[in-house]
Scaffold this active site. Structure first.
Site, PDB file in Angstrom:
ATOM      1  N   GLU A 222      79.832  56.811 -47.558  1.00  0.00           N
ATOM      2  CA  GLU A 222      80.796  55.725 -47.315  1.00  0.00           C
ATOM      3  C   GLU A 222      80.335  54.492 -48.079  1.00  0.00           C
ATOM      4  OE1 GLU A 222      82.547  55.609 -43.040  1.00  0.00           O
ATOM      5  OE2 GLU A 222      80.418  56.014 -42.843  1.00  0.00           O
ATOM      6  N   ASP A 241      75.518  58.965 -35.303  1.00  0.00           N
ATOM      7  CA  ASP A 241      76.891  58.558 -35.606  1.00  0.00           C
ATOM      8  C   ASP A 241      77.654  59.630 -36.388  1.00  0.00           C
ATOM      9  OD1 ASP A 241      78.906  56.442 -35.595  1.00  0.00           O
ATOM     10  OD2 ASP A 241      78.561  56.283 -37.757  1.00  0.00           O
ATOM     11  N   HIS A 246      79.914  65.219 -36.444  1.00  0.00           N
ATOM     12  CA  HIS A 246      80.822  65.580 -37.540  1.00  0.00           C
ATOM     13  C   HIS A 246      80.198  66.583 -38.517  1.00  0.00           C
ATOM     14  CE1 HIS A 246      82.943  62.282 -35.899  1.00  0.00           C
ATOM     15  NE2 HIS A 246      82.441  61.312 -36.644  1.00  0.00           N
ATOM     16  N   LYS A 346      75.792  54.758 -45.319  1.00  0.00           N
ATOM     17  CA  LYS A 346      76.719  53.637 -45.514  1.00  0.00           C
ATOM     18  C   LYS A 346      76.236  52.840 -46.724  1.00  0.00           C
ATOM     19  CE  LYS A 346      78.552  53.453 -40.942  1.00  0.00           C
ATOM     20  NZ  LYS A 346      79.883  54.043 -41.010  1.00  0.00           N
TER      21      LYS A 346
HETATM   22  C1  BG6 Z   1      83.036  57.680 -37.099  1.00  0.00           C
HETATM   23  C2  BG6 Z   1      81.773  56.885 -37.248  1.00  0.00           C
HETATM   24  O1  BG6 Z   1      82.884  58.678 -36.124  1.00  0.00           O
HETATM   25  O2  BG6 Z   1      83.347  58.281 -38.344  1.00  0.00           O
HETATM   26  C3  BG6 Z   1      81.917  55.839 -38.336  1.00  0.00           C
HETATM   27  O3  BG6 Z   1      81.471  56.247 -36.019  1.00  0.00           O
HETATM   28  C4  BG6 Z   1      82.357  56.480 -39.616  1.00  0.00           C
HETATM   29  O4  BG6 Z   1      80.694  55.132 -38.535  1.00  0.00           O
HETATM   30  C5  BG6 Z   1      83.578  57.359 -39.379  1.00  0.00           C
HETATM   31  O5  BG6 Z   1      82.674  55.444 -40.530  1.00  0.00           O
HETATM   32  C6  BG6 Z   1      83.929  58.134 -40.616  1.00  0.00           C
HETATM   33  O6  BG6 Z   1      85.148  58.766 -40.389  1.00  0.00           O
HETATM   34  P1  BG6 Z   1      86.119  59.069 -41.578  1.00  0.00           P
HETATM   35  O7  BG6 Z   1      87.259  59.783 -40.965  1.00  0.00           O
HETATM   36  O8  BG6 Z   1      86.480  57.745 -42.189  1.00  0.00           O
HETATM   37  O9  BG6 Z   1      85.321  59.910 -42.520  1.00  0.00           O
END
Ligand code: BG6
Length: 509
Positions: A222, A241, A246, A346
């Site tokens: 990101e 996080d 994920h 990040k």
């Molecule tokens: C969230 C996290 O679960 O997922 C965030 O808390 C992160 O920190 C986000 O930015 C990323 O999600 P996506 O859908 O933008 O990839």
């Protein structure tokens, strides 16, 4: 399409950002796609004192900014908003839940909701057990008349012990099949497509194992920093996080065995087998195979960015990781010895989430590559976002004398399916919960097993004063030591450029 049964969505934490940015825009898109039943209401519950009208006005703003159908005419939006209601209570006080019950009874009469309720907890985690307890106290969790489901947002626990505790407490008030633990990554079309790519095609699956795959890379990069979430993030960090939930979920879809059938039970069963096969970290692995980093200030393309420790609500001496990379193994028949590299961070140079399957090179290096190297690594890149699609890198002859090989891209973009509407992750997941389908939600076992896997890393970082935390300049690809994780002299992480097809450290972003 078959319509869902009449019901209400009760959102706790309705005055918060998630409701405004994601949940209501997603429900509005469901409305526009004709996926809501005749009898339907959203009841927002929070401490903030709003009237129905004020709540609707705020949600209208959210729809205008974030919904897929944001440019819809006023009449339609107003019709949708007329199904939104608001109730202000002190969610920490049990007796106030009587108001929730009464309000739902009234809405039931008015809109024929058939007493079907989904409770969505979009609140701070400290309320994750309080709210179920008080709903139970009012008899709102019992499924005598209609269905009762609960959706729990991330973070599901802070570590293994708290996740076990949370599961146990929730199970006092709801049964497991009523509990929907959301991981919005699983709602992404391209994440679901991982399974389809693998199991709907005859050509990939025979190659999908240790004999043909050298290593697997999963990246979620990101470019944003922690923005205004410093207070939350400083107690979380990248591992909690992004990785525990994920990215391990993505890994399980890449690694799982074909399910017997496409049912929630069969899919969850196969994914669980992957989690159970994750090789536990040894002391040496923690030192050698796990890397954490934190962004420092830097000027990127003329713009000055703060270091993490200067972000709002972040401790000046914080050792929270904003980047993490790790090498892990799945000890089963299919994957024995194949490293899976996972990285997230990040303030990296670009936004990209992708899975890269690195196939083993051909057994003999007959040709030189056009750039003088002998690396002819075939890669299959499953791009989760942005510009979702599939990219295959394959060697081709450079025209002219001799046999020089160049890596070329066979690139397919989801956007080419332009007659297909791609629902947002929240839209898909909310619709599934309305229909009682929990395939794309996390089971209690999966939540606990993934925490169990990452717990030694959390302990190591917390307890070992010598555990390194590497600074990396904002706008870079993270600590350079992360390259040392990757086995093989010629191998590095993939560093995708602007078009996400080409890669390399020095390219246009
Ligand atoms: C969230 C996290 O679960 O997922 C965030 O808390 C992160 O920190 C986000 O930015 C990323 O999600 P996506 O859908 O933008 O990839």
């Amino acid at each position: 399409m078959k319509k869902t049964t009449n019901q209400a969505l009760v959102i706790f934490g309705a005055s918060g950002d998630l409701t405004y940015r994601k949940l209501i825009p997603a429900v509005f898109d469901l409305y526009m796609n004709d996926s809501l039943p005749e009898g339907y209401a959203v009841l927002g519950v929070s401490r903030s004192a709003f009237s129905d009208k004020q709540f609707r006005n705020k949600m209208k703003e959210g729809i205008r900014l974030f919904a897929h159908y944001k440019d819809t005419g006023k009449e339609k939006i107003d019709d949708f908003l007329s199904r939104l209601y608001y109730l202000s209570i002190d969610t920490g006080k049990g007796e106030e839940y009587l108001h929730v019950k009464e309000k739902l009874t009234r809405l039931n009469k008015k809109l024929n909701l058939e007493q079907n309720y989904i409770f969505y907890l979009s609140t701070p985690p400290s309320l994750y057990t309080t709210i179920p307890k008080y709903l139970y106290g009012q008899g709102l969790t019992l499924q005598q008349k209609g269905f009762r489901r609960i959706i729990i947002e991330k973070p599901f626990g802070h570590d293994l012990a708290s996740a076990i505790d949370l599961n146990a407490q929730l199970l006092e008030f709801f049964q497991e099949d009523q509990i929907y633990r959301i991981d919005h990554y699983l709602g992404k079309e391209t994440v679901q497509n991982l399974m389809v790519t693998r199991f709907a095609n005859g050509i990939y699956e025979p190659l999908w194992n240790r004999n043909f795959i050298q290593h697997v890379e999963i990246t979620a990069a990101e470019s944003i920093g922690v923005e205004d979430r410093g207070g939350y993030y400083d107690h979380s960090g990248a591992l909690r996080d992004m990785v525990q939930n994920h990215l391990l979920q993505v890994a399980s879809l890449v690694a799982m065995e074909p399910p017997t059938k496409i049912t929630p039970e069969d899919i969850r069963y196969e994914k669980m087998k992957v989690f159970r096969s994750l090789r536990p970290f040894s002391k040496n692995d923690l030192k050698m195979n796990v890397i954490r980093g934190q962004y420092t200030d830097a000027t990127v393309r003329g713009k000055q960015y703060n270091g993490y420790r200067d972000e709002i609500n972040v401790d000046k001496n914080s050792r929270t990781e904003t980047y993490m990379a790790m090498k892990i193994f799945i000890d089963n028949w299919r994957w024995k010895g194949v490293p899976f590299y996972i990285r997230t961070g990040k303030r990296l140079p670009t936004n990209v989430t992708e899975v890269v399957i690195h196939f083993r090179p051909s057994p003999q290096k007959l040709f030189k590559s056009a750039d003088g190297t002998t690396n002819s690594d075939n890669q299959l890149i499953l791009r989760i976002q942005p510009d979702e699609g599939i990219l295959l890198k394959t060697g081709m002859k450079v025209p002219g004398r001799g046999y020089k090989v160049k890596s070329v891209n066979m690139d397919y973009h989801y956007s080419e399916l332009n007659d297909h509407y791609i629902p947002s992750a929240y839209e898909r997941l909310i619709l599934d919960s309305m229909n009682g389908d929990n395939t794309l939600y996390m089971s209690n076992e999966a939540a606990e097993e993934t925490w169990k896997f990452v717990q030694p890393v959390l302990d190591y970082w917390e307890n070992d004063k010598d555990a390194p935390l590497h600074g990396y300049p904002s706008g870079s690809w993270g600590p350079d030591v992360a390259d040392d994780l990757i086995e093989g002299k010629e191998n590095t992480w993939r560093y995708p450029c602007k078009n996400l097809a080409e890669d390399g450290i020095y390219c246009e972003l």
